[in-house]
Design a protein around this motif. Sequence first.
Motif, PDB file in Angstrom:
ATOM      1  N   GLU A 107      72.364  16.515  16.958  1.00 38.67           N
ATOM      2  CA  GLU A 107      73.311  17.578  16.982  1.00 38.67           C
ATOM      3  C   GLU A 107      74.501  17.011  16.095  1.00 38.67           C
ATOM      4  O   GLU A 107      75.161  17.634  15.356  1.00 38.67           O
TER       5      GLU A 107
ATOM      6  N   ASP B  32      69.720  20.550  28.752  1.00 36.91           N
ATOM      7  CA  ASP B  32      68.048  20.797  28.377  1.00 36.91           C
ATOM      8  C   ASP B  32      67.129  19.658  29.251  1.00 36.91           C
ATOM      9  O   ASP B  32      67.061  18.592  28.800  1.00 36.91           O
TER      10      ASP B  32
ATOM     11  N   ALA C 169      68.323  13.691  20.556  1.00 27.66           N
ATOM     12  CA  ALA C 169      68.789  14.979  20.810  1.00 27.66           C
ATOM     13  C   ALA C 169      70.324  14.899  20.168  1.00 27.66           C
ATOM     14  O   ALA C 169      71.040  15.757  19.672  1.00 27.66           O
ATOM     15  N   VAL C 170      71.063  13.863  21.039  1.00 25.72           N
ATOM     16  CA  VAL C 170      72.428  13.665  20.674  1.00 25.72           C
ATOM     17  C   VAL C 170      72.719  13.566  19.039  1.00 25.72           C
ATOM     18  O   VAL C 170      73.434  14.186  18.266  1.00 25.72           O
TER      19      VAL C 170
ATOM     20  N   ASN D  83      65.138  17.378  27.059  1.00 25.33           N
ATOM     21  CA  ASN D  83      65.657  16.153  26.404  1.00 25.33           C
ATOM     22  C   ASN D  83      65.612  14.930  27.526  1.00 25.33           C
ATOM     23  O   ASN D  83      65.997  13.915  27.392  1.00 25.33           O
TER      24      ASN D  83
ATOM     25  N   THR E 113      75.851  18.281  26.193  1.00 26.15           N
ATOM     26  CA  THR E 113      75.294  19.316  25.889  1.00 26.15           C
ATOM     27  C   THR E 113      73.801  19.267  25.836  1.00 26.15           C
ATOM     28  O   THR E 113      72.834  19.800  26.371  1.00 26.15           O
ATOM     29  N   ALA E 114      73.126  17.764  25.485  1.00 25.66           N
ATOM     30  CA  ALA E 114      71.824  17.589  25.462  1.00 25.66           C
ATOM     31  C   ALA E 114      71.044  17.349  26.846  1.00 25.66           C
ATOM     32  O   ALA E 114      69.956  17.679  27.188  1.00 25.66           O
TER      33      ALA E 114
ATOM     34  N   ALA F 264      78.355  15.951  22.612  1.00 25.69           N
ATOM     35  CA  ALA F 264      76.740  15.951  22.434  1.00 25.69           C
ATOM     36  C   ALA F 264      75.914  15.721  23.505  1.00 25.69           C
ATOM     37  O   ALA F 264      74.955  16.160  23.966  1.00 25.69           O
ATOM     38  N   LEU F 265      76.399  14.575  24.400  1.00 23.83           N
ATOM     39  CA  LEU F 265      75.413  14.146  25.392  1.00 23.83           C
ATOM     40  C   LEU F 265      75.474  15.199  26.505  1.00 23.83           C
ATOM     41  O   LEU F 265      74.406  15.443  27.011  1.00 23.83           O
TER      42      LEU F 265
ATOM     43  N   GLN G  46      63.565  18.255  15.942  1.00 24.34           N
ATOM     44  CA  GLN G  46      65.033  18.738  15.311  1.00 24.34           C
ATOM     45  C   GLN G  46      65.558  17.524  14.513  1.00 24.34           C
ATOM     46  O   GLN G  46      65.987  17.902  13.801  1.00 24.34           O
TER      47      GLN G  46
ATOM     48  N   THR H  53      64.356  10.531  23.986  1.00 18.68           N
ATOM     49  CA  THR H  53      64.714  11.935  23.597  1.00 18.68           C
ATOM     50  C   THR H  53      65.903  12.354  23.600  1.00 18.68           C
ATOM     51  O   THR H  53      66.540  13.172  23.018  1.00 18.68           O
ATOM     52  N   LEU H  54      66.783  11.781  24.601  1.00 20.23           N
ATOM     53  CA  LEU H  54      67.970  12.132  25.004  1.00 20.23           C
ATOM     54  C   LEU H  54      68.876  11.654  23.848  1.00 20.23           C
ATOM     55  O   LEU H  54      69.763  12.380  23.227  1.00 20.23           O
TER      56      LEU H  54
END
Length: 420
Positions: free
Chosen positions: A275, A57, A271-272, A60, A53-54, A50-51, A71, A267-268
């Motif tokens: 997800e 972007d 985002a993790v 993030n 992927t985040a 997940a990290l 989200q 934000t990072l």
Amino acid sequence: MTVHLSSRLRDVRGSAIRDLLALTARDDVISLAGGLPGTELLPRERIATALATAAVDPANLQYGETIGLRQLREVLAAAEGARLGRALTATDVVVTSGSQQGLDLVARTMIDPGDVVVVEDPVYVGALQVFQAAGAALHAVPVDADGMDVDALADLLTAGLRPRLVHTVSSFHNPRGATLDDRRRGLLAGLADRYGFLVVEDDPYGLLSFDGPPPVPVAAHGDRVVRLGSVSKVVAPALRVGWLTGPAPLLTAVERLKQCSDLCGSTLSQAVAAELLSDVPWFEGHLGMLRAALRERAGALTEAVREAFGDAVTCSVPTGGMFCWLEFTDGTRPAELLPHALRNGVGFVPGDAFAVNRPLDEAARLCFASNPAPVLRTAVHRLATAWRQHRQLRRNVETCGKSSNCWSVTPSSPMTPSRP
């Protein structure tokens, strides 16, 4: 160099748990002290995916909204709404840096020095520190096997007590391990409506029910409830993602105060968390694994305590969460037992660390979440060895007290370990 410190700091009790963690961090000590999830239970590979992927972007890696990544707030609103039995939207959620920041923000938003706050006894130490820092006038209500004694609170209210806030760790209490029963939950929400205070429902453990669904939140019974949640106990503490829901005017005020505190959270990390929590099949499977592991660990610890101590202690029977509560019936004082325990390679938290008004000097909190079952059995064996040593020392001291021809007997330093 002399540094002038705020007068508010004078009334803030230091955390005995944090001090103890420095001792229990030694390799030769099994810690039953800190409320840490077991490292081997953390979903490291899933978090790493997940990290990665985040991090792709760019958004993030930027500053975000003060109230949190939309989200994530949408995911949390759906989950909280399902538990409360009513619809919530993203605007009903504020994301915080762990639930502890949420508690601090609520206190600083709501409390002026001298305002009355009701806490539980034994108390969650983090709540005690927050309310002391806010200058609150604290009133304690006992916790028994069914959670906060809400009938005792009702008596205080009838007698004229008018709190601004009532704080409760409603499910799988820290440190008592108890869960507020359904009748008391409804009564507490009703009292909040009648007397106009807010309930702060601190709920980091609610999803860790061993059998059956999580307890129905206090907030499901009324609107005057602020709920605090966190991923620290169900995913990973290092994400530092918590949240709060509650009345809209409070959330608006919290957002303004949070701007002063940290502008925005990570934000990072958010985002993790978004997800992971939105991947419902994975998260439900992870929770199932976590509940099973904690159920096994709780059973191993409590069984080992029964075998080692017999009727010298009473031990709570955990139905979820991370803690069990011991009370010695033979006169043992855990604060005096602790140095012997550390020398034998095991640590715990004496009950007086959680005391507010009444003495808890015969009690101790044990965390079963941090270690697998075989290690917990070893820890209890070491604790029982220390207990026998302590009892023998007490007998020796009593014998010396009756004799004029004996040497003084004192325990050695807890910093000098001996292998059991």
